[in-house]
Design a protein around this motif. Structure first.
Motif, PDB file in Angstrom:
ATOM      1  N   THR A  10       0.799  -1.230   0.000  1.00 12.26           N
ATOM      2  CA  THR A  10       0.000   0.000   0.000  1.00 12.26           C
ATOM      3  C   THR A  10       0.828   1.274   0.000  1.00 12.26           C
ATOM      4  OG1 THR A  10      -0.123   0.037   2.426  1.00 12.26           O
ATOM      5  CG2 THR A  10      -1.858  -1.155   1.244  1.00 12.26           C
ATOM      6  N   LEU A  11       2.095   1.193   0.401  1.00 15.27           N
ATOM      7  CA  LEU A  11       2.880   2.411   0.575  1.00 15.27           C
ATOM      8  C   LEU A  11       4.362   2.085   0.605  1.00 15.27           C
ATOM      9  CD1 LEU A  11       2.804   5.527   1.345  1.00 15.27           C
ATOM     10  CD2 LEU A  11       2.880   4.767   3.734  1.00 15.27           C
ATOM     11  N   VAL A  12       5.167   2.950   0.001  1.00 15.24           N
ATOM     12  CA  VAL A  12       6.619   2.916   0.202  1.00 15.24           C
ATOM     13  C   VAL A  12       7.018   4.277   0.769  1.00 15.24           C
ATOM     14  CG1 VAL A  12       7.104   3.653  -2.190  1.00 15.24           C
ATOM     15  CG2 VAL A  12       8.885   2.510  -0.852  1.00 15.24           C
ATOM     16  N   ILE A  28       2.769  -3.543   3.977  1.00  9.49           N
ATOM     17  CA  ILE A  28       2.034  -4.671   3.390  1.00  9.49           C
ATOM     18  C   ILE A  28       0.552  -4.569   3.770  1.00  9.49           C
ATOM     19  CG2 ILE A  28       1.843  -7.180   3.312  1.00  9.49           C
ATOM     20  CD1 ILE A  28       4.369  -5.953   1.982  1.00  9.49           C
ATOM     21  N   ASN A  29      -0.288  -4.890   2.832  1.00 12.62           N
ATOM     22  CA  ASN A  29      -1.732  -4.776   3.017  1.00 12.62           C
ATOM     23  C   ASN A  29      -2.262  -5.954   3.835  1.00 12.62           C
ATOM     24  OD1 ASN A  29      -4.382  -3.941   2.779  1.00 12.62           O
ATOM     25  ND2 ASN A  29      -4.654  -4.764   0.713  1.00 12.62           N
ATOM     26  N   ASP A  30      -1.948  -5.930   5.124  1.00 15.05           N
ATOM     27  CA  ASP A  30      -2.447  -6.939   6.051  1.00 15.05           C
ATOM     28  C   ASP A  30      -2.281  -6.396   7.462  1.00 15.05           C
ATOM     29  OD1 ASP A  30      -3.519  -9.342   6.985  1.00 15.05           O
ATOM     30  OD2 ASP A  30      -2.344 -10.554   5.584  1.00 15.05           O
ATOM     31  N   THR A  31      -2.765  -7.124   8.450  1.00 14.90           N
ATOM     32  CA  THR A  31      -2.690  -6.659   9.824  1.00 14.90           C
ATOM     33  C   THR A  31      -1.303  -6.909  10.412  1.00 14.90           C
ATOM     34  OG1 THR A  31      -3.385  -8.788  10.734  1.00 14.90           O
ATOM     35  CG2 THR A  31      -5.128  -7.220  10.124  1.00 14.90           C
ATOM     36  N   ALA A  50       3.922 -10.445   5.844  1.00 16.55           N
ATOM     37  CA  ALA A  50       5.221  -9.796   5.644  1.00 16.55           C
ATOM     38  C   ALA A  50       6.358 -10.781   5.910  1.00 16.55           C
ATOM     39  CB  ALA A  50       5.343  -8.572   6.545  1.00 16.55           C
ATOM     40  N   TRP A  51       6.200 -11.598   6.941  1.00 14.74           N
ATOM     41  CA  TRP A  51       7.215 -12.624   7.232  1.00 14.74           C
ATOM     42  C   TRP A  51       7.343 -13.602   6.058  1.00 14.74           C
ATOM     43  CZ3 TRP A  51      10.850 -13.710  10.932  1.00 14.74           C
ATOM     44  CH2 TRP A  51      11.371 -15.014  10.954  1.00 14.74           C
ATOM     45  N   ASN A  52       6.220 -14.032   5.539  1.00 17.42           N
ATOM     46  CA  ASN A  52       6.241 -14.986   4.423  1.00 17.42           C
ATOM     47  C   ASN A  52       6.864 -14.363   3.171  1.00 17.42           C
ATOM     48  OD1 ASN A  52       5.050 -16.948   6.006  1.00 17.42           O
ATOM     49  ND2 ASN A  52       2.967 -16.403   5.387  1.00 17.42           N
ATOM     50  N   ILE A  53       6.616 -13.079   2.966  1.00 10.91           N
ATOM     51  CA  ILE A  53       7.241 -12.383   1.836  1.00 10.91           C
ATOM     52  C   ILE A  53       8.768 -12.360   2.017  1.00 10.91           C
ATOM     53  CG2 ILE A  53       7.539 -10.124   0.730  1.00 10.91           C
ATOM     54  CD1 ILE A  53       4.517  -9.658   1.263  1.00 10.91           C
ATOM     55  N   PRO A  73      10.716  -8.140   8.512  1.00  8.46           N
ATOM     56  CA  PRO A  73       9.583  -7.290   8.885  1.00  8.46           C
ATOM     57  C   PRO A  73       9.849  -6.521  10.171  1.00  8.46           C
ATOM     58  CG  PRO A  73       8.908  -9.588   8.534  1.00  8.46           C
ATOM     59  CD  PRO A  73      10.391  -9.568   8.634  1.00  8.46           C
ATOM     60  N   THR A  74       9.157  -5.407  10.314  1.00  6.28           N
ATOM     61  CA  THR A  74       9.089  -4.685  11.577  1.00  6.28           C
ATOM     62  C   THR A  74       7.637  -4.295  11.793  1.00  6.28           C
ATOM     63  OG1 THR A  74       9.913  -2.790  12.848  1.00  6.28           O
ATOM     64  CG2 THR A  74       9.667  -2.461  10.491  1.00  6.28           C
ATOM     65  N   HIS A  75       7.186  -4.360  13.003  1.00 10.11           N
ATOM     66  CA  HIS A  75       5.784  -4.085  13.333  1.00 10.11           C
ATOM     67  C   HIS A  75       4.818  -4.930  12.514  1.00 10.11           C
ATOM     68  CE1 HIS A  75       5.754  -0.686  16.274  1.00 10.11           C
ATOM     69  NE2 HIS A  75       7.037  -0.721  15.940  1.00 10.11           N
ATOM     70  N   GLY A  76       5.201  -6.166  12.249  1.00  7.11           N
ATOM     71  CA  GLY A  76       4.279  -7.146  11.687  1.00  7.11           C
ATOM     72  C   GLY A  76       4.024  -7.039  10.209  1.00  7.11           C
ATOM     73  N   ASN A  77       3.570  -5.872   9.746  1.00 10.41           N
ATOM     74  CA  ASN A  77       3.140  -5.756   8.347  1.00 10.41           C
ATOM     75  C   ASN A  77       3.971  -4.747   7.558  1.00 10.41           C
ATOM     76  OD1 ASN A  77       2.055  -3.531   9.747  1.00 10.41           O
ATOM     77  ND2 ASN A  77       0.419  -3.290   8.242  1.00 10.41           N
ATOM     78  N   ILE A  78       5.170  -4.434   8.037  1.00 14.68           N
ATOM     79  CA  ILE A  78       6.054  -3.487   7.351  1.00 14.68           C
ATOM     80  C   ILE A  78       7.391  -4.177   7.108  1.00 14.68           C
ATOM     81  CG2 ILE A  78       7.228  -1.255   7.504  1.00 14.68           C
ATOM     82  CD1 ILE A  78       4.974  -0.411   9.482  1.00 14.68           C
ATOM     83  N   ILE A  79       7.924  -4.048   5.908  1.00 15.66           N
ATOM     84  CA  ILE A  79       9.231  -4.624   5.590  1.00 15.66           C
ATOM     85  C   ILE A  79      10.221  -3.489   5.360  1.00 15.66           C
ATOM     86  CG2 ILE A  79      10.547  -6.139   4.069  1.00 15.66           C
ATOM     87  CD1 ILE A  79       7.919  -7.493   3.302  1.00 15.66           C
TER      88      ILE A  79
END
Length: 426
Positions: A353-355, A366-369, A375-378, A391-397
């Motif tokens: 959703t955003l860079v 990443i567009n998820d919670t 994000a981990w799987n990515i 990842p950091t904070h779950g849904n941010i890489i």
């Protein structure tokens, strides 16, 4: 197993799991060699490093000039403690203060130690110079901050994973929303006991949260108008990472070290670490001018290893590399390319959703919670393709490669990242 026997990744991970404290959750990749922007695992697989040891390896892995300085000094004299003088510390202190434009430096080892040092200096200055009553000084911090994991620092963190069951907590801190000038002004004016404002110019662990363009400059002006010390934690953002020597330089275009151009906001206290050594050795520093630093007297603060000869030699070599190889300029150029190309992809993406970011400190949302594993799987898939990020904070890489990366290498990595994200499109 003999320590000389080659072990597999699975064996190395099992050893850490059995004998080490479980205070990290690494990607299951076991590295044993690095050079420039690359690292290799124990099986010989080659990866692009897009974390740079949380921006400690800005100069690239095993830079020959930095390693050479370390080896040469280690063969001569490694440690004296500060009970005696050594012939490297004064040379380094002159070098680093002139490099960043301050009167004095207090050398330490780790980023967290440097933050603790800055807090102590700020409080002592408040009591002895500003006239705040002892034990009443307050320091303003920001929500979402990450300054380390010592007891004092977690006391003003709002990350419950870092805080819970580690109390009682240290008092004396006021937390405000990040990038909120009105909240800062209100907090500064809320009490005569405000001693300082501690802030990251970009919040790295919070997901590369990049504030408004004028936030730092306005924050410094508020502090200055109210006799409050502006303390910049540049442990992660400093040393050319964001496209300038320091993130507080704004859009500075200095060719080498700081020339204090119009966009520069000089902190009252500057905290450095990580890339101050190029990742070769633990080195951190707190810089300030005499009116502030001179409150520290013999016996009031120190470290057995702080300012040791190896650290001094390594730090000077590391900073030489930053200037000699124009790393700030390269980070600025490549960062613009990264955000433009990823941004163009995101326009039609359903998974990203955003860079955001500055220089070569960037993140993709990443567009998820935050609780999801997407994000981990990515990142796991990226590792399979030869690129390491986390990842950091779950849904941010976070994406932060060494600053010695070339444009061709970056474009190769962008293709890997976009190709991987496409596999996760919903």
């Amino acid at each position: 197993m003999s320590v000389l026997e080659k072990m597999s990744s699975a064996e190395a991970i099992a050893l850490e799991d059995k004998y080490g404290a479980h205070n990290y959750h690494p990607l299951p990749v076991v590295l044993n060699r690095g050079e420039g922007v690359y690292v290799w695992d124990v099986e010989g697989k080659k990866y692009y490093d897009f974390l740079s040891a949380y921006s400690a390896v800005n100069q690239g892995h095993c830079h020959p000039k930095i390693v050479g300085a370390m080896v040469e000094q280690a063969q001569t004299l490694t440690l004296t403690s500060r009970a005696f003088y050594n012939d490297k510390l004064g040379v380094y202190e002159k070098y680093v203060t002139e490099y960043f434009g301050f009167d004095k430096v207090l050398p330490m080892n780790t980023g967290a130690e440097a933050v603790e040092t800055a807090l102590k200096i700020c409080r002592k200055w408040a009591y002895e110079k500003k006239g705040i009553n002892e034990n009443e000084a307050q320091i303003i911090v920001c929500d979402g901050n990450f300054h380390g994991r010592t007891t004092t620092i977690i006391s003003f963190s709002n990350d419950e994973n870092a805080r819970k069951n580690f109390g009682p907590y240290t008092a004396g801190f006021i937390s405000i929303p990040y990038d909120d000038i009105d909240a800062l002004e209100k907090a500064v004016n809320s009490s005569k006991n405000i001693a300082g404002f501690l802030v990251e110019p970009i919040q790295g662990e919070a997901g590369v949260y990049t504030p408004s363009e004028d936030f730092i400059k306005k924050a410094k002006a508020i502090c200055e108008a109210n006799n409050v010390l502006f303390i910049a934690d540049e442990v992660q953002t400093g040393i050319a990472r964001t496209g300038s020597l320091l993130a507080v330089c704004g859009n500075c275009s200095c060719e080498n070290k700081c020339e204090k151009q119009a966009t520069y906001t000089q902190p009252d206290i500057l905290i450095l670490g990580k890339a101050l050594s190029g990742g070769a050795y633990p080195v951190s520093a707190v810089l300030a001018n005499d009116a502030i630093m001179n409150v520290i007297k013999p016996g009031q603060h120190g470290s057995t290893f702080g300012g040791n000869p190896v650290a001094a030699a390594v730090a000077m070599a590391a900073l030489d590399v930053v200037s000699d190889e124009n790393l700030a300029q390269n980070a600025r150029k490549l960062g613009n390319i990264f955000r433009e190309e990823i941004g163009n992809y995101i326009k039609t993406s359903t998974i990203a959703t955003l860079v955001r970011g500055k220089g070569l400190l960037n993140a993709i949302v990443i567009n998820d919670t935050e609780e999801s594993e997407t994000a981990w799987n990515i990142c796991m898939r990226l590792a399979e393709k030869g690129l390491l990020a986390k990842p950091t904070h779950g849904n941010i890489i976070r994406f932060a490669p060494p600053l010695v990366m070339t444009e061709a290498q970056l474009k190769d990595c962008i293709a890997i990242i976009i190709g991987t994200l496409k596999e996760f499109e919903k």
